[in-house]
Each structure stands twice: as structure tokens, then as C-alpha cells.
Design an enzyme around this catalytic site. Structure first.
Site, PDB file in Angstrom:
ATOM      1  N   ARG A  73       0.857  -1.197   0.000  1.00  0.00           N
ATOM      2  CA  ARG A  73       0.000   0.000   0.000  1.00  0.00           C
ATOM      3  C   ARG A  73       0.889   1.241   0.000  1.00  0.00           C
ATOM      4  NH1 ARG A  73      -3.781   0.134   4.735  1.00  0.00           N
ATOM      5  NH2 ARG A  73      -5.057  -1.281   3.508  1.00  0.00           N
ATOM      6  N   ARG A 185      -3.574   3.152  17.357  1.00  0.00           N
ATOM      7  CA  ARG A 185      -4.483   2.644  16.336  1.00  0.00           C
ATOM      8  C   ARG A 185      -4.270   3.475  15.085  1.00  0.00           C
ATOM      9  NH1 ARG A 185      -7.216  -1.210  14.526  1.00  0.00           N
ATOM     10  NH2 ARG A 185      -9.226  -1.886  15.336  1.00  0.00           N
ATOM     11  N   LYS A 186      -4.913   3.082  13.982  1.00  0.00           N
ATOM     12  CA  LYS A 186      -4.758   3.879  12.762  1.00  0.00           C
ATOM     13  C   LYS A 186      -5.385   5.260  12.938  1.00  0.00           C
ATOM     14  CE  LYS A 186      -8.816   2.388  10.118  1.00  0.00           C
ATOM     15  NZ  LYS A 186      -9.232   1.796   8.842  1.00  0.00           N
ATOM     16  N   GLY A 445     -17.198  -5.751   2.695  1.00  0.00           N
ATOM     17  CA  GLY A 445     -17.315  -7.207   2.811  1.00  0.00           C
ATOM     18  C   GLY A 445     -17.614  -7.711   4.205  1.00  0.00           C
ATOM     19  N   CYS A 450     -14.498  -1.051   5.668  1.00  0.00           N
ATOM     20  CA  CYS A 450     -13.511  -0.342   4.830  1.00  0.00           C
ATOM     21  C   CYS A 450     -14.180   0.331   3.629  1.00  0.00           C
ATOM     22  CB  CYS A 450     -12.431  -1.294   4.332  1.00  0.00           C
ATOM     23  SG  CYS A 450     -11.604  -2.186   5.648  1.00  0.00           S
ATOM     24  N   GLY A 451     -15.276  -0.231   3.138  1.00  0.00           N
ATOM     25  CA  GLY A 451     -15.976   0.370   1.996  1.00  0.00           C
ATOM     26  C   GLY A 451     -16.938   1.477   2.405  1.00  0.00           C
TER      27      GLY A 451
HETATM   28 FE1  SF4 Z   1     -13.883  -6.307   5.743  1.00  0.00          FE
HETATM   29 FE2  SF4 Z   1     -12.197  -4.310   5.118  1.00  0.00          FE
HETATM   30 FE3  SF4 Z   1     -11.696  -6.816   4.307  1.00  0.00          FE
HETATM   31 FE4  SF4 Z   1     -13.677  -5.408   3.197  1.00  0.00          FE
HETATM   32  S1  SF4 Z   1     -11.462  -4.971   3.083  1.00  0.00           S
HETATM   33  S2  SF4 Z   1     -13.798  -7.529   3.856  1.00  0.00           S
HETATM   34  S3  SF4 Z   1     -14.461  -4.291   4.997  1.00  0.00           S
HETATM   35  S4  SF4 Z   1     -11.756  -6.064   6.443  1.00  0.00           S
END
Ligand code: SF4
Length: 520
Positions: A73, A185-186, A445, A450-451
Site C-alpha cells: 500500500r 491505532r490507525k 465485505g 472499509c468500503g
Molecule cells: Fe472487511 Fe475491510 Fe476486508 Fe472489506 S477490506 S472484507 S471491509 S476487512
């Protein structure tokens, strides 16, 4: 895994958690000079803490779903990337063959997938030569700093965020003097520079605002999403001049480093510290710490502020042809489906940026790419390029605003294949309905979010549910997220829609709530 190559972590005897113990034993930054040596011994000789924690201080991610194939990243401050940089990254992805790909992230950043551990040291060196770094881009670190993707070219610009974002990053990572190496933490930082909002999910956001007739920034703190709690940032009650941002950001980060919760990782983001101290005490403490870092005069110039700012509407998508602030120039915004790139696409984007623009691209938080500084006279020729059939300047309303996290191809937390499910669904829905305007769908997900599902007008989160007596892949649906003048988070609407039922459920939602019309 053995621990032959790196110092073994002693058993936690200090009361520190396993993660805190690993960070205290050895900072990942200190491993960089040994990276080639570690690679020569093989990734499977690394101790677990190095493999899963410390490497992230160099931006290197072990992926349990693809052992031996690593993710890198980057940091792309303000989402600016040059054609030269993109070519270098494309070549790295290309060397990975079928394993290689890159994602544009929701932090205007790139992450490369499928890399071998032995490729990392030479790649990091090559990146440094073209002004790229992956430093401290993962785990408990200040993440890529975002800004207005149209900075410097935006006819609606309030302030150019690029030099501010660069200056904050430089201050946080300064080689001498105080800097952050071991946060609890972040930590996300953003700088706003236009009326568009995509800022309040950050731990620290600077929003353009006036005070006594002068343009500066009001400070917002504590925004974050997690599996446990979701908050938009709140006004700290302070106004700063632009030149105060780097020292102020460093002050906030250093205070967080010293005072954040290291015992419970699910209670360690900045908002929990603000809760513990109380907003007023937190503000007074930060002011005093800023004075200690930057001097009493600087502290005295911090102004009380009610948080009123100039960020007033949902973000533009920036797609298609748009006239720049500079006469005779424009940018072409291209839709990259779900932000997923391959080497060929990256090389083609870099080629078009060189041929038609100034050799620069911008990445957006909606996971798209903009080619900037294109003369108006070149617009038609650029529109006729074959790549624009793949990365379209005029995608459908749903495609344009669909954002997705990685999903189960690369992330072991994912409960569904996020990107492919999202792409298939938006295509299917665009066949079924016509929309009068864009609708932001945010796919994630798992509950880690994160999305950013809570920022979507429709948020979709991977889940499992029962259908016909069997557990099946599903989504939770959230509705009502808004980033306009009255920002709010989406709320749970349905806690389990099987993926097989999702096209019909979404079609009905779009008709009932978003003015969609079914196609004949
Ligand atoms: Fe979960 Fe983040 Fe992985 Fe997506 S990228 S599945 S939100 S941990």
C-alpha cells in the site's frame, strides 16, 4: 513459522497486549534496512509479529488468503500520481503475471497485489527514486492524507490542498524531532479545499472556514467507522491559519500516541479518547500541547470557532470532460469499475496522461482516475481513445458512484466477494431501471466497514443469512447516508438479504426511494 531472521518477541510480561508488545519490541521502520536480507531468508522464516504487524510500517501486507503473494500500500498525498510513477507501479504489477493487480482505494491511494516478498526491497528503492513511498501506510499509523482531488484545477476551489497535505505528511514523518512511530491505532487525516464533503469520517479533518474575514480552517475531530461504532467528526471549536496545520496535526497525533487507549483495540480510535477527557478538556489539552510544540505565540493565534465551514454539499464525481480553472484546459474523469486496475490499464492511463495532459493523474475517493491539464482542443481525440470504452467518462448513474472494499479475493475477513458482486449488480440494475440522478452505493465485505457503507445513500455489508434452511451469502442494507450540508450516517434497513434476492430488492428500493423508472 520460525523466528530465525528477526528478534523473537518475549512473552508478554509487561501487561501489554500482544500487538502492543510486538510494536514495543521493534518498530517496523527499523526493519527496512534489512528488508533484502529478510527476503533472502524467505518470508516463511519471519516471526509472526514481523509478518503480520511490523512489515506494515513499510506498507507491506501479508495476505493469509494468498500466502507468499504480498500487498504493497502506497502513500499518494492528495491522490496525485504522475505517469512516470504509475508506469513504475504497472511494471511491478505486470511482473506478478496473473496474480498482479492494483486497487484505487477510498483514501485516494493505490495498493498493489500479488507481489513477491523478494521484489519488495528493489521496488521500494525504485519507488524512492521517482518520489514514491509506502511508509507507515498500514496498521497503527497515520494513513494516506486526503485532499480535494481537483486541487489546483478546480473552478470551485476554495484553497489548494496539495501543499497543505504534503506539508502535514512531511511534518508527521520528519527525520529529526518528534514524529509518530507507534500510535495506539490507525489515524485518518483529511484537508478540505472545495465545497465537496467527503471528510467527516476522518479522525482529524480541516475544513475551510472564515474567521474575522480571514480564510483558514475549522478543526473537526473523532470521525471513524468500525465494527463497533461509527461517528462523524465533530467540531473541536478551534480555527487555524493554513500555515498552522502541520504543527497542529503533529500535536494531535503525538497526544494520541501518548494518551490513546492501548489496552482495548476496539476502543482506541481518537473519539474514545475525546469521550474520556471530555471535548473541552481535550481542546484545552491540545491547545497547550500545540503551544509547547509551536510556541506560545502560535498557541495564542488559535481562535475559538463554532465549526461553521464552507463544505456544503455531496462530492462531485468529477467524471467526463470538465473545464478547469485554467482557461483552455480541462480534466477527463474516467470511471474505473470498482477501482480495480491491471498493469495494462495502468500503463494505458499513464500513456494518455502523457499524450493528452501534463503527465499527471488524480485518484478520487470514489475510486476513479482523472487525467488533468488536457487542452480543450484535444478533448475529442481523447474521447475517441479505446481505453475510454473500458474506463468510461460517462458510466451509468449507479456505476459512477459505486464504491467497494477488497472483498474475499484478497481479504480473509470478507463474507462475500464484494467487488465482483457489486459490479454485476450495478450492471444488472442499470439494465433494469433508469435513474434520474446518481445514487451512491458503498459496498463492504464485513463489519470492519472499509468500503464506508455508512456514507452511502445505500450501504451494503457482507453477511450470512438463512434461506430455505441453509446459510447463504447475504448483505445487510443501510439507507440514508448523506455527505451534503446536513451530513448523516446511513442506518440499518435490512439485516440479511440473500445475494440471490438482491437484484429484485435493490430494484424495488431504487423505484420506491430514488425515483428510478423501470425500463420497458
Ligand atoms: Fe472487511 Fe475491510 Fe476486508 Fe472489506 S477490506 S472484507 S471491509 S476487512
Amino acid at each position: 513459522m520460525s523466528s530465525s531472521s528477526t528478534p523473537a518477541a518475549p512473552a508478554p510480561s509487561s501487561g501489554l497486549t500482544k500487538v502492543e508488545q510486538a510494536k514495543a519490541d521493534l518498530c517496523g521502520l527499523d526493519l527496512q534496512p534489512q528488508l533484502a536480507e529478510l527476503a533472502a531468508a524467505g518470508w516463511d522464516s519471519l516471526d509472526e509479529a514481523t509478518l503480520t504487524i511490523r512489515l506494515k510500517w513499510m506498507g507491506i501486507f501479508f495476505r493469509p488468503v494468498a500466502p507468499g503473494r504480498f500487498m504493497l500500500r502506497l502513500r499518494l498525498p492528495n491522490g496525485v500520481v504522475s505517469a512516470e510513477q504509475l508506469v513504475l507501479l504497472a511494471e511491478a504489477v505486470d511482473r506478478c503475471g496473473e496474480h498482479g493487480s492494483a486497487d484505487i482505494t477510498t483514501r485516494q491511494n493505490l495498493q498493489l497485489r500479488g507481489l513477491l516478498f523478494e521484489d519488495m526491497a528493489p521496488l521500494l528503492e525504485a519507488m524512492e527514486r521517482v518520489g514514491l513511498t509506502s511508509r507507515q501506510s498500514g496498521h497503527d499509523n497515520p494513513r494516506n492524507i486526503t485532499g480535494n482531488p481537483l486541487a489546483g484545477i478546480d473552478p470551485e476551489e476554495i484553497v489548494d490542498t496539495r501543499p497543505l497535505v504534503q506539508a502535514i505528511q512531511a511534518r508527521l514523518f520528519q527525520p529529526d524531532g518528534p514524529r509518530t512511530r507507534n500510535l495506539p491505532r490507525k489515524f485518518n487525516v483529511a484537508v478540505g479545499g472545495a465545497p465537496d464533503s467527503f471528510l467527516l469520517h476522518n479522525d482529524l479533518a480541516f475544513l475551510p472556514a472564515h474567521h474575522a474575514g480571514e480564510l483558514g480552517f475549522t478543526v473537526m475531530v473523532g470521525g471513524f467507522f468500525s465494527a463497533q461504532r461509527n461517528e462523524l467528526a465533530i467540531p473541536l471549536g478551534l480555527w487555524l491559519r493554513a500555515d498552522q496545520l502541520p504543527d497542529f496535526a503533529l500535536t494531535v497525533l503525538l497526544h494520541f500516541e501518548q494518551n490513546g487507549n492501548r489496552k482495548l483495540r476496539n476502543k482506541s480510535r481518537l473519539m474514545y479518547l475525546i469521550d474520556d477527557l471530555g471535548l473541552e478538556t481535550y481542546r484545552d489539552t491540545i491547545k497547550a500541547a500545540y503551544g509547547a510544540l509551536a510556541g506560545g505565540e502560535a498557541m495564542a493565534s488559535l481562535q475559538p470557532h463554532d465549526g461553521t465551514h464552507l463544505v456544503t454539499r455531496a462530492p462531485r464525481d468529477g467524471l467526463g470532460w470538465n473545464a478547469q480553472a485554467q482557461e483552455g484546459l480541462g480534466w477527463m474523469g474516467l470511471h474505473v469499475p470498482m477501482g480495480r486496475l491491471d498493469a495494462e490499464g495502468m500503463l494505458a492511463l499513464a500513456g494518455l496522461a502523457r499524450q493528452y495532459g501534463s503527465g499527471e493523474l488524480r485518484l478520487t475517493e470514489a475510486q476513479n482516475a482523472l487525467i488533468v491539464n488536457v487542452p480543450e482542443a484535444s478533448q475529442e481525440a481523447l474521447l475517441a481513445e479505446p481505453l475510454l470504452q473500458r474506463f468510461r467518462p460517462d458510466p451509468g448513474h449507479l456505476q459512477a458512484e459505486a464504491v467497494s472494499c477488497t472483498g474475499n479475493a484478497y481479504c480473509s475477513f470478507a463474507l462475500i466477494p464484494t467487488k465482483s458482486t457489486a459490479q454485476e449488480l450495478v450492471e444488472e440494475l442499470e439494465r433494469r431501471v433508469e435513474l434520474p440522478h446518481g445514487v451512491r452505493t458503498h459496498w463492504t465485505g464485513c463489519p470492519n466497514a472499509c468500503g464506508q457503507p455508512y456514507m452511502g445513500q445505500i450501504g451494503l455489508m457482507g453477511a450470512k443469512t438463512r434461506k430455505d434452511g441453509e446459510m447463504v451469502e447475504a448483505v445487510k442494507i443501510f439507507l440514508g447516508g448523506s455527505m451534503d450540508a446536513d451530513p448523516r450516517l446511513a442506518e440499518l434497513h435490512d439485516k440479511g438479504v440473500p445475494l440471490s434476492d438482491l437484484p429484485d430488492v435493490m430494484e424495488q428500493l431504487l423505484v420506491d426511494r430514488f425515483g428510478a423508472r423501470r425500463r420497458e
